[in-house]
Design a protein around this motif. Structure first.
Motif, PDB file in Angstrom:
ATOM      1  N   GLY A  43      55.641  48.913  64.617  1.00 11.98           N
ATOM      2  CA  GLY A  43      57.049  49.250  64.561  1.00 11.98           C
ATOM      3  C   GLY A  43      57.318  50.396  63.604  1.00 11.98           C
ATOM      4  O   GLY A  43      56.581  50.617  62.640  1.00 11.98           O
ATOM      5  N   GLN A  44      58.370  51.168  63.897  1.00 10.70           N
ATOM      6  CA  GLN A  44      58.768  52.293  63.063  1.00 10.70           C
ATOM      7  C   GLN A  44      60.181  52.064  62.546  1.00 10.70           C
ATOM      8  O   GLN A  44      61.075  51.693  63.316  1.00 10.70           O
ATOM      9  CB  GLN A  44      58.752  53.602  63.865  1.00 10.70           C
ATOM     10  CG  GLN A  44      57.428  53.936  64.533  1.00 10.70           C
ATOM     11  CD  GLN A  44      57.527  55.264  65.256  1.00 10.70           C
ATOM     12  OE1 GLN A  44      57.183  56.314  64.724  1.00 10.70           O
ATOM     13  NE2 GLN A  44      58.011  55.237  66.483  1.00 10.70           N
ATOM     14  N   VAL A  45      60.390  52.289  61.259  1.00 12.94           N
ATOM     15  CA  VAL A  45      61.722  52.171  60.652  1.00 12.94           C
ATOM     16  C   VAL A  45      61.970  53.411  59.805  1.00 12.94           C
ATOM     17  O   VAL A  45      61.108  53.828  59.036  1.00 12.94           O
ATOM     18  CB  VAL A  45      61.845  50.915  59.766  1.00 12.94           C
ATOM     19  CG1 VAL A  45      63.240  50.842  59.158  1.00 12.94           C
ATOM     20  CG2 VAL A  45      61.543  49.649  60.570  1.00 12.94           C
ATOM     21  N   MET A  46      63.159  53.990  59.974  1.00 10.88           N
ATOM     22  CA  MET A  46      63.543  55.154  59.185  1.00 10.88           C
ATOM     23  C   MET A  46      64.957  54.951  58.671  1.00 10.88           C
ATOM     24  O   MET A  46      65.780  54.298  59.336  1.00 10.88           O
ATOM     25  CB  MET A  46      63.454  56.432  60.024  1.00 10.88           C
ATOM     26  CG  MET A  46      63.860  57.702  59.283  1.00 10.88           C
ATOM     27  SD  MET A  46      63.651  59.201  60.287  1.00 10.88           S
ATOM     28  CE  MET A  46      61.862  59.318  60.291  1.00 10.88           C
ATOM     29  N   ALA A  47      65.281  55.502  57.515  1.00 15.44           N
ATOM     30  CA  ALA A  47      66.620  55.426  56.939  1.00 15.44           C
ATOM     31  C   ALA A  47      67.177  56.827  56.759  1.00 15.44           C
ATOM     32  O   ALA A  47      66.502  57.703  56.205  1.00 15.44           O
ATOM     33  CB  ALA A  47      66.601  54.696  55.603  1.00 15.44           C
ATOM     34  N   VAL A  48      68.410  57.046  57.255  1.00 14.35           N
ATOM     35  CA  VAL A  48      69.143  58.286  57.038  1.00 14.35           C
ATOM     36  C   VAL A  48      70.365  57.928  56.201  1.00 14.35           C
ATOM     37  O   VAL A  48      71.263  57.233  56.676  1.00 14.35           O
ATOM     38  CB  VAL A  48      69.567  58.944  58.363  1.00 14.35           C
ATOM     39  CG1 VAL A  48      70.369  60.216  58.092  1.00 14.35           C
ATOM     40  CG2 VAL A  48      68.351  59.250  59.228  1.00 14.35           C
ATOM     41  N   MET A  49      70.391  58.389  54.961  1.00 11.80           N
ATOM     42  CA  MET A  49      71.448  58.005  54.037  1.00 11.80           C
ATOM     43  C   MET A  49      72.307  59.215  53.675  1.00 11.80           C
ATOM     44  O   MET A  49      71.860  60.358  53.759  1.00 11.80           O
ATOM     45  CB  MET A  49      70.846  57.391  52.771  1.00 11.80           C
ATOM     46  CG  MET A  49      70.057  56.113  53.026  1.00 11.80           C
ATOM     47  SD  MET A  49      69.214  55.506  51.540  1.00 11.80           S
ATOM     48  CE  MET A  49      67.869  56.687  51.383  1.00 11.80           C
ATOM     49  N   GLY A  50      73.532  58.945  53.276  1.00 13.51           N
ATOM     50  CA  GLY A  50      74.422  60.019  52.861  1.00 13.51           C
ATOM     51  C   GLY A  50      75.782  59.473  52.519  1.00 13.51           C
ATOM     52  O   GLY A  50      76.222  58.464  53.077  1.00 13.51           O
TER      53      GLY A  50
END
Length: 511
Positions: A43-50
Motif C-alpha cells: 500500500g501507498q500513503v501520501m500526505a499533502v498538507m497546507g
C-alpha cells in the motif's frame, strides 16, 4: 510531467508531480492519460498538507479531473459501477457531511467516509439508469420516467456528475431506489481524503484497508481529534511521503480573514495584539466585523463558535429564550446537532439507513416539525445529497447549572440530538459557513490559561480553526450580549425534496 491548464504555484506543481508519480507506480498515468489494470503490491500513503488558502482544494480538484480524463471511474455515495479488473477507480472522502458538501460546492465529487465504508444495495432500475448516465449502456425505457425526464437527468449528470442530482432533475430521488445497506467487503483503488486532520487512528487504519493508494489532504494548524492527545495521523507518515504547500495564492492574497488566520503563526502576537489586528482589519474591510453582540439571526444556520461547554449552553438557552421557544417543544427552524444513534443491535439495518441518509454523529440538522408518529421529527440534514427525512428522535436541551438535559422529544430509540445554535470549535472542524461568529471572550480565557497543544498556544489553534470556518465574513464577537431577532424562525430557505417515484408503498419514516 504534463500539468493541467490552470496555473500552479511551484509548491502545487511539486505536489502534483509527487502524487502523479505515486499513481504511476500504481498503474495510473496522469502524464499521458492512460491506466493499466491494478496490480498487487504494498500500500501507498501520501500526505499533502497546507494552511488555509494554500491551494489544497484546487490541487485536489485538478487531480480528480485528470483521473477522470485518464479513464478512472469515480466511486461515490451516489452509485458504484460493477467492479472490473481492467477499470481503475477513485473516491474523494471527507469525515463529515458538511465537509463533503463544501467540496461538492467547489466541483469536487466528494462523499463521506461512512458512505464509502457502507455501500447501498440498489433496485435494478436505479442501476440501469445510473449505468446509462455514466455512458456504459444504451438509453433505457423507464415506465415512470418520460424520455424528456431522462434527458433532463442526463443534462444534470453532465454538469454535476451526481446520480441523485440527475434523478432530482427528472423528478425522482436516489434514496427511493435503495433496498438495503451492507458493509464493504472488497477493497477499492485510489482514495483522496480531505480534512484529514480530523481523522483518528482507527479511521486511518480502516481507510488503509480499503484503499491501497491513499492521499491525505489536511491542515496541520487545526486541532487534533479529542482522543488523540494532540497527535494527527500526519505524524505517522514518513517525511519522504509528506509535503507541505506553503504559498498563499493570489486569489486569496486580499482576503482579510486569511490574513488574520496566518497572523496567528507569528510568535510575537499575543491575544491583545491579535484583537487590535482584528479591529484594524474591520476598519479596512467589511468582511471582518468587530461585533459588540452575537447576532441571533445568524445562529439559526451557522452556530456561534465557542471553546467552553458552559458558554455553548448559555448561548443556546439565550437563543431559545429570545425566540420564545417553549420548553416542551421545538420550533420549526431550530438547529440541531446529531449526537449519535441509540439503537439495539437487532436494528442494525435501521442504523445503516439513518447513517447513510446523513445522520452521523456531528451532522448539522434543521428541525422542520413533528413527524406523523409520536416521537418522530421531520428533519433537514445540512450538506446531505438527499437532505429531508423523518426519524425517531431523542432531543436533549442542556440547561445552565443543571447536570441532566431537558428532553422535549423522546422516542424509545432513534437519533439523538443536541441543540445547534452554538457549538464548540472542535466540533466545527470540517465545516464552513458564509458568516461565522467567533465568541472571543472564550478565547481570551484560553489565552489567560497559557495552555499549549502540540507545542502551540491553545488559543491560537482555536482561533485559527474558528476563523477559517468563515468563507465570506468573520464576526469577532467581543461582548457577552445577544441581539434581538429580526423575525420568527423559518424553514423557507431549505430545499424542498424532489417528488419520489412510486416504486413501492411509501415508508418515509425511519424506525
Amino acid at each position: 510531467m504534463t500539468l493541467p491548464a490552470v496555473t500552479f504555484s511551484d509548491d502545487q506543481a511539486e505536489a502534483w508531480d509527487r502524487v502523479a508519480d505515486m499513481l504511476a507506480d500504481a498503474g495510473v498515468h496522469l502524464s499521458d492519460g492512460h491506466t493499466e489494470p491494478a496490480h498487487d503490491g504494498p500500500g501507498q500513503v501520501m500526505a499533502v498538507m497546507g494552511k488555509a488558502g494554500s491551494g489544497k482544494t484546487l490541487l485536489l480538484s485538478e487531480l480528480c479531473k485528470a483521473l477522470g480524463e485518464a479513464g478512472a471511474d469515480i466511486v461515490s455515495g451516489d452509485y458504484e459501477s460493477r467492479k472490473s479488473k481492467e477499470k481503475r477507480s477513485f473516491a474523494v472522502l471527507a469525515p463529515t457531511n458538511k465537509a463533503a458538501s463544501v467540496l461538492r460546492m467547489r466541483g469536487v465529487p466528494a462523499t463521506t467516509i461512512h458512505r464509502i465504508i457502507y455501500t447501498p444495495v440498489y433496485d435494478p432500475l436505479y442501476e440501469q439508469i445510473a449505468e446509462w448516465l455514466m455512458g456504459n449502456v444504451e438509453k433505457p425505457e423507464i415506465e415512470d420516467l418520460s424520455p424528456e425526464a431522462l434527458d433532463r437527468a442526463l443534462a444534470a449528470y453532465q454538469t454535476h456528475k451526481s446520480v441523485p442530482a440527475a434523478l432530482a432533475a427528472a423528478g425522482a430521488r436516489g434514496s427511493d431506489f435503495i433496498t438495503g445497506w451492507k458493509r464493504r467487503e472488497e477493497p477499492l483503488d485510489i482514495g483522496f481524503v480531505d480534512e484529514a486532520s480530523m481523522l483518528d487512528d482507527k479511521q486511518f487504519e480502516d481507510l488503509k484497508e480499503i484503499f491501497p493508494n491513499l492521499v491525505l489532504f489536511g491542515d496541520p494548524a487545526q486541532l487534533a481529534p479529542v482522543n488523540q492527545s494532540g497527535r494527527m495521523v500526519f505524524d505517522a507518515i514518513p517525511e519522504e511521503d509528506s509535503l507541505e504547500l506553503s504559498r498563499i495564492h493570489r486569489q486569496e492574497a486580499d482576503n482579510p480573514i486569511l490574513d488574520l488566520a496566518h497572523a496567528l503563526s507569528d510568535p510575537d502576537i499575543d491575544f491583545a495584539a491579535f484583537e487590535r489586528l482584528v479591529e484594524e482589519k474591520s476598519r479596512e474591510d467589511d468582511r471582518v466585523v468587530l461585533a459588540q453582540r452575537v447576532e441571533v439571526d445568524l445562529m439559526a444556520r451557522s452556530p456561534v463558535l465557542v471553546w467552553r461547554n458552559a458558554t455553548r449552553i448559555r448561548l443556546i438557552n439565550a437563543f431559545r429564550n429570545v425566540h420564545g421557544a417553549p420548553e416542551t417543544e421545538l420550533l420549526p427552524g431550530e438547529p440541531l446537532i446529531c449526537d449519535g444513534l441509540e439503537l439495539p443491535l437487532k436494528h442494525r439495518k435501521k442504523r445503516l439507513d439513518l447513517e447513510a441518509r446523513g445522520l452521523i454523529k456531528g451532522a448539522q440538522v434543521i428541525y422542520l416539525g413533528p413527524g406523523r408518529k409520536p416521537g418522530f421529527s421531520r428533519l433537514h440534514v445540512m450538506g446531505a445529497p438527499d437532505p429531508q427525512l423523518s426519524a425517531a428522535s431523542i432531543v436533549k436541551i442542556e440547561k445552565p447549572d443543571e447536570e441532566e438535559p431537558f428532553i422535549p422529544y423522546a422516542a424509545r430509540m432513534g437519533a439523538t440530538f443536541l441543540h445547534g445554535a452554538a457549538v464548540t470549535i472542535h466540533k466545527a472542524q470540517g465545516s464552513q459557513w458564509p458568516d461565522v461568529q467567533v465568541f472571543a471572550p472564550d478565547l481570551f480565557v484560553a489565552a489567560r490559561m497559557n495552555r499549549l497543544e502540540a507545542g502551540q498556544p491553545l488559543w491560537k489553534r482555536l482561533a485559527y480553526v474558528a476563523i477559517t470556518r468563515a468563507s465570506n465574513r468573520l464576526h469577532w464577537v467581543v461582548r457577552n450580549r445577544l441581539a434581538r431577532p429580526s423575525g420568527p424562525l423559518s424553514v423557507d430557505d431549505l430545499v424542498v425534496p424532489a417528488v419520489p417515484l412510486e416504486l413501492e408503498a411509501e415508508t418515509g419514516d425511519l424506525l
